[in-house]
Design an enzyme around this catalytic site. Sequence first.
Site, PDB file in Angstrom:
ATOM      1  N   THR A  37       0.872  -1.122  -0.073  1.00  0.00           N
ATOM      2  CA  THR A  37       0.049   0.182   0.125  1.00  0.00           C
ATOM      3  C   THR A  37       0.915   1.205  -0.020  1.00  0.00           C
ATOM      4  O   THR A  37       1.920   1.259   0.610  1.00  0.00           O
ATOM      5  CB  THR A  37      -0.930   0.018   1.107  1.00  0.00           C
ATOM      6  OG1 THR A  37      -1.887  -1.104   1.072  1.00  0.00           O
ATOM      7  CG2 THR A  37      -1.558   1.361   1.458  1.00  0.00           C
ATOM      8  N   ARG A  67     -14.370  -6.702   0.803  1.00  0.00           N
ATOM      9  CA  ARG A  67     -13.433  -6.627   1.871  1.00  0.00           C
ATOM     10  C   ARG A  67     -12.809  -5.219   1.856  1.00  0.00           C
ATOM     11  O   ARG A  67     -12.361  -4.684   0.863  1.00  0.00           O
ATOM     12  CB  ARG A  67     -12.344  -7.621   2.020  1.00  0.00           C
ATOM     13  CG  ARG A  67     -11.359  -7.650   2.845  1.00  0.00           C
ATOM     14  CD  ARG A  67     -10.110  -6.807   2.655  1.00  0.00           C
ATOM     15  NE  ARG A  67      -9.170  -6.619   3.749  1.00  0.00           N
ATOM     16  CZ  ARG A  67      -8.041  -5.801   3.547  1.00  0.00           C
ATOM     17  NH1 ARG A  67      -7.891  -5.290   2.608  1.00  0.00           N
ATOM     18  NH2 ARG A  67      -7.034  -5.905   4.391  1.00  0.00           N
ATOM     19  N   VAL A  68     -12.642  -4.573   2.732  1.00  0.00           N
ATOM     20  CA  VAL A  68     -12.143  -3.106   3.091  1.00  0.00           C
ATOM     21  C   VAL A  68     -11.019  -3.124   4.087  1.00  0.00           C
ATOM     22  O   VAL A  68     -11.417  -3.792   5.178  1.00  0.00           O
ATOM     23  CB  VAL A  68     -13.255  -2.284   3.372  1.00  0.00           C
ATOM     24  CG1 VAL A  68     -12.433  -0.739   3.303  1.00  0.00           C
ATOM     25  CG2 VAL A  68     -14.085  -1.687   1.863  1.00  0.00           C
ATOM     26  N   GLY A  69      -9.929  -2.759   3.855  1.00  0.00           N
ATOM     27  CA  GLY A  69      -8.962  -2.731   4.740  1.00  0.00           C
ATOM     28  C   GLY A  69      -8.918  -1.485   5.407  1.00  0.00           C
ATOM     29  O   GLY A  69      -9.761  -0.757   5.716  1.00  0.00           O
ATOM     30  N   ASP A  70      -7.532  -1.108   5.973  1.00  0.00           N
ATOM     31  CA  ASP A  70      -7.473   0.106   6.673  1.00  0.00           C
ATOM     32  C   ASP A  70      -7.004   1.516   6.200  1.00  0.00           C
ATOM     33  O   ASP A  70      -7.548   2.285   6.457  1.00  0.00           O
ATOM     34  CB  ASP A  70      -6.064  -0.049   7.761  1.00  0.00           C
ATOM     35  CG  ASP A  70      -4.875  -0.274   7.061  1.00  0.00           C
ATOM     36  OD1 ASP A  70      -4.954  -1.093   5.844  1.00  0.00           O
ATOM     37  OD2 ASP A  70      -3.762   0.179   7.462  1.00  0.00           O
ATOM     38  N   GLY A 103      -4.302  -4.947   7.073  1.00  0.00           N
ATOM     39  CA  GLY A 103      -5.233  -3.834   7.434  1.00  0.00           C
ATOM     40  C   GLY A 103      -6.246  -4.053   8.581  1.00  0.00           C
ATOM     41  O   GLY A 103      -6.610  -3.309   9.379  1.00  0.00           O
ATOM     42  N   GLY A 137       0.419  -2.844   5.380  1.00  0.00           N
ATOM     43  CA  GLY A 137       0.372  -4.120   6.049  1.00  0.00           C
ATOM     44  C   GLY A 137      -1.123  -4.714   6.222  1.00  0.00           C
ATOM     45  O   GLY A 137      -2.018  -4.182   5.487  1.00  0.00           O
TER      46      GLY A 137
HETATM   47  C1  SD4 Z   1      -5.099  -3.231   3.290  1.00  0.00           C
HETATM   48  N1  SD4 Z   1      -3.166  -2.154   4.216  1.00  0.00           N
HETATM   49  O1  SD4 Z   1      -6.084  -3.449   2.493  1.00  0.00           O
HETATM   50  C2  SD4 Z   1      -3.766  -2.656   3.148  1.00  0.00           C
HETATM   51  C3  SD4 Z   1      -2.894  -3.720   2.661  1.00  0.00           C
HETATM   52  C4  SD4 Z   1      -1.625  -3.417   2.072  1.00  0.00           C
HETATM   53  O2  SD4 Z   1      -0.196  -3.700   0.155  1.00  0.00           O
HETATM   54  O3  SD4 Z   1      -0.827  -2.808   2.749  1.00  0.00           O
HETATM   55  N2  SD4 Z   1      -1.389  -3.954   0.816  1.00  0.00           N
HETATM   56  O4  SD4 Z   1      -5.170  -3.853   4.529  1.00  0.00           O
END
Ligand code: SD4
Length: 317
Positions: free
Chosen positions: A177, A205-208, A231, A229
């Site tokens: 990310t 799905r949604v991350g951070d 999320g 990382g």
């Molecule tokens: C997530 N933090 O969607 C992001 C993932 C990430 O490279 O860092 N991807 O959780």
Amino acid sequence: SVRKPIVISTWDSGIPVNEAAFEVLKHPEGKAIDAVEQGARFIEDQVNCCVGLGGNPDRDGFVTLDASIMDHQMNCGGVAFLEDIKHPISVARKVMETTPHVFLVGEGARDFALKNGFTPEPKVLSDDAKRAYEEWLKKSEYKPIKNIELEQNKALQKGNGPFAPQRFEDGSFNHDTMGLVALDNAGNLSGACTTSGMGFKLRGRVGDSPIIGAGLYVDNEVGAVTSSGQGEEVIRIAGSFLVTEFMRQGKSPETACRLAVERLVKINPKKARDFQVGFIALNKAGEYGSYAVNPGFVYSVTTSPGNGKVYPSKSYF
Ligand code: SD4
């Protein structure tokens, strides 16, 4: 004395991103908010595993993008689960600047983008993503790997690339990310975060990354923080907000990041060995630092055009 302007970003892929941000910041009146948007747009244009439409798809084969942006006045915007729009960061900024809302998702975010002049892109996977997806389908296991191997990081630590997120032969992938935070000449902070999320995630799905306080936070009195990382782990502790609050208590950027990482590890130390989370933080004085759960995280720092440098992050394990 305050070290400004300055841009810091996640991973070694941040070097050209910081350069793009400095196209704005090299002008005395260049604003941090414009700089971080330009940096994010730069990498959204590249084909890589983890940001933009060339990124790895979800388990159903669709690329879905998440992004967030925040300025020095607590204005913020985010989009999540956005499909076939090339620059989610700019949609996030539009949400921030032109709506009474902070966060738009899915169809609604896409409709909003189209109404605001963004054009839909063809729904095709990049060649790399297609290959990775086909490989992944053979086992169909959701198994994010922690991070790039240490050998490779040794090259990164010398600051000599490869300056692009990595994708591996077997379809496994690195967390890449793009999060970046900047301090401009006027002493204002802003940040941006953009991603295609965890490859082969469940649809929806949604991350951070698009969540203000998790993947990104900016408090112009204190500092700006972003993360990369897994999320889910960052959301659990409201990670970027937490790091910001530690800085408010007087901790240095690195210590603030470390305290948040310790909070995360404490939840389940055994599990923490198997995921990666890295935070980067920048304070009002232009001091910066990072900390990660596991070895392998690196970040990029630029204080004037062309002088970007990759630093290894310390880690808990
Ligand atoms: C997530 N933090 O969607 C992001 C993932 C990430 O490279 O860092 N991807 O959780």
